[in-house]
Design an enzyme around this catalytic site. Structure first.
Site, PDB file in Angstrom:
ATOM      1  N   ARG A 152      34.230  86.724  91.837  1.00 52.34           N
ATOM      2  CA  ARG A 152      33.528  85.500  92.247  1.00 52.34           C
ATOM      3  C   ARG A 152      33.412  84.452  91.142  1.00 52.34           C
ATOM      4  O   ARG A 152      32.463  83.682  91.095  1.00 52.34           O
ATOM      5  CB  ARG A 152      32.133  85.833  92.795  1.00 52.34           C
ATOM      6  CG  ARG A 152      32.164  86.723  94.030  1.00 52.34           C
ATOM      7  CD  ARG A 152      32.827  86.027  95.211  1.00 52.34           C
ATOM      8  NE  ARG A 152      32.877  86.927  96.369  1.00 52.34           N
ATOM      9  CZ  ARG A 152      33.916  87.722  96.658  1.00 52.34           C
ATOM     10  NH1 ARG A 152      34.995  87.718  95.879  1.00 52.34           N
ATOM     11  NH2 ARG A 152      33.895  88.509  97.716  1.00 52.34           N
ATOM     12  N   SER A 201      26.457  83.029 101.641  1.00 47.74           N
ATOM     13  CA  SER A 201      25.725  83.933 100.756  1.00 47.74           C
ATOM     14  C   SER A 201      25.126  83.149  99.595  1.00 47.74           C
ATOM     15  O   SER A 201      25.851  82.488  98.853  1.00 47.74           O
ATOM     16  CB  SER A 201      26.651  85.025 100.226  1.00 47.74           C
ATOM     17  OG  SER A 201      27.095  85.848 101.283  1.00 47.74           O
ATOM     18  N   GLU A 271      24.952  82.379  93.913  1.00 47.67           N
ATOM     19  CA  GLU A 271      26.365  82.119  94.166  1.00 47.67           C
ATOM     20  C   GLU A 271      26.585  80.640  94.432  1.00 47.67           C
ATOM     21  O   GLU A 271      27.650  80.107  94.152  1.00 47.67           O
ATOM     22  CB  GLU A 271      26.851  82.955  95.357  1.00 47.67           C
ATOM     23  CG  GLU A 271      28.346  82.906  95.570  1.00 47.67           C
ATOM     24  CD  GLU A 271      28.840  83.967  96.535  1.00 47.67           C
ATOM     25  OE1 GLU A 271      29.499  83.596  97.525  1.00 47.67           O
ATOM     26  OE2 GLU A 271      28.561  85.160  96.310  1.00 47.67           O
TER      27      GLU A 271
END
Length: 279
Positions: A152, A201, A271
């Site tokens: 990520r 998310s 995130e």
């Protein structure tokens, strides 16, 4: 910026621009440099939380950078503003696949690349051949081996703007890709269709753990601050129930992080990209 983000919050920017192509973008960048104006680039605001004070300087949207081309055998070039699903469909029509798992991820290729978006243990950068970046007034191409990336994340040079990505895909029966899209869409609809504006998310999954489970364990499912809420359907989604401010989301995120750390000893990391100024 509430008009340009999926969370529907955020104060005003001094300037908002949507350049048509690279030449248009270069003209804009030269003008901003001449006027010593700060700037930031965004895609379509799917993974962005803008504070209520807005953004000083220019916001550059790459929404019009949405062209996708086949440039060689099993090679697909997608500009940063192309939708993830559009890329998967374009490849499918040519009997190519291998990135079907991004079809259900809201957002654009630029955003997917910058956060190495993925699912089920895979990341989109695994299929990357090269990345085209704008650095200052120079267009530069980086091969995947030259990039620093991981789960990520992708580390880019300071001030770099992602213009396009070149993917090397695999031969794949279009029906197999269709089935992959269908399964991914159904799965995300059943788990992620939270019914209100969100950024997907909100927190990264800690190594070996699921953020939503940690949030549940901390008893924060359904927690509310102002117009912001931890979704009752998926507790790693923070949603705008109506009239939320960025401050609501930031306070709610802090409560979630504090509670998770208290109950599990895990420090959650956002995130979403948080930018802008306080009022």
């Amino acid at each position: 910026m509430s008009k340009h983000t999926s969370l529907k919050v955020g104060g005003t920017a001094d300037l908002y621009a949507e350049p048509e192509d690279t030449d248009d973008l270069l003209t804009l960048m030269r003008s901003l440099k001449e006027h010593q104006a700060p700037w930031m680039a965004i895609g379509r605001g799917y993974n962005l939380l803008v504070r209520d004070g807005g953004i000083r300087g220019a916001v550059i949207s790459l929404a019009r950078f949405n062209r996708i081309n086949e440039v060689g055998e099993r090679l697909i070039r997608a500009e940063a503003g192309a939708e993830n699903l559009a890329l998967v469909r374009f490849a499918q029509e040519r009997g190519l696949g291998g990135i079907g798992y991004i079809s259900g991820i809201p957002g654009t290729v630029g955003g997917a690349v910058k956060m190495n978006a993925g699912a089920y243990g895979s990341g989109v950068l695994e299929r990357l051949e090269s990345l085209t970046l704008l650095l200052g007034d120079t267009v530069t191409e980086y091969r995947r081996e030259e990039l620093d990336y991981g789960y990520r994340h992708l580390t880019l040079p300071v001030g770099a703007i992602v213009l396009a990505a070149l993917f090397r895909l695999t031969e794949c029966d279009p029906q197999e890709t269709e089935e992959e899209i269908r399964k991914d869409t159904e799965l995300r609809r059943s788990k992620h269709n939270v019914g209100f504006p969100s950024a997907g998310s909100f927190f990264k999954n800690p190594a070996g753990q699921a953020a939503w489970r940690l949030i549940d364990r901390a008893g924060l499912r359904g927690a509310v601050v102002g117009g912001a809420q931890v979704s009752e359907m998926h507790s790693n989604f923070l949603i705008n129930r109506g009239g939320a401010t960025a401050a609501d989301f930031l306070e709610l995120a802090k409560r979630v992080k504090d509670a998770v750390f208290k109950t599990s000893g895990v420090e959650l990391e956002e995130e979403v990209r948080i930018v802008g100024e306080e009022p």
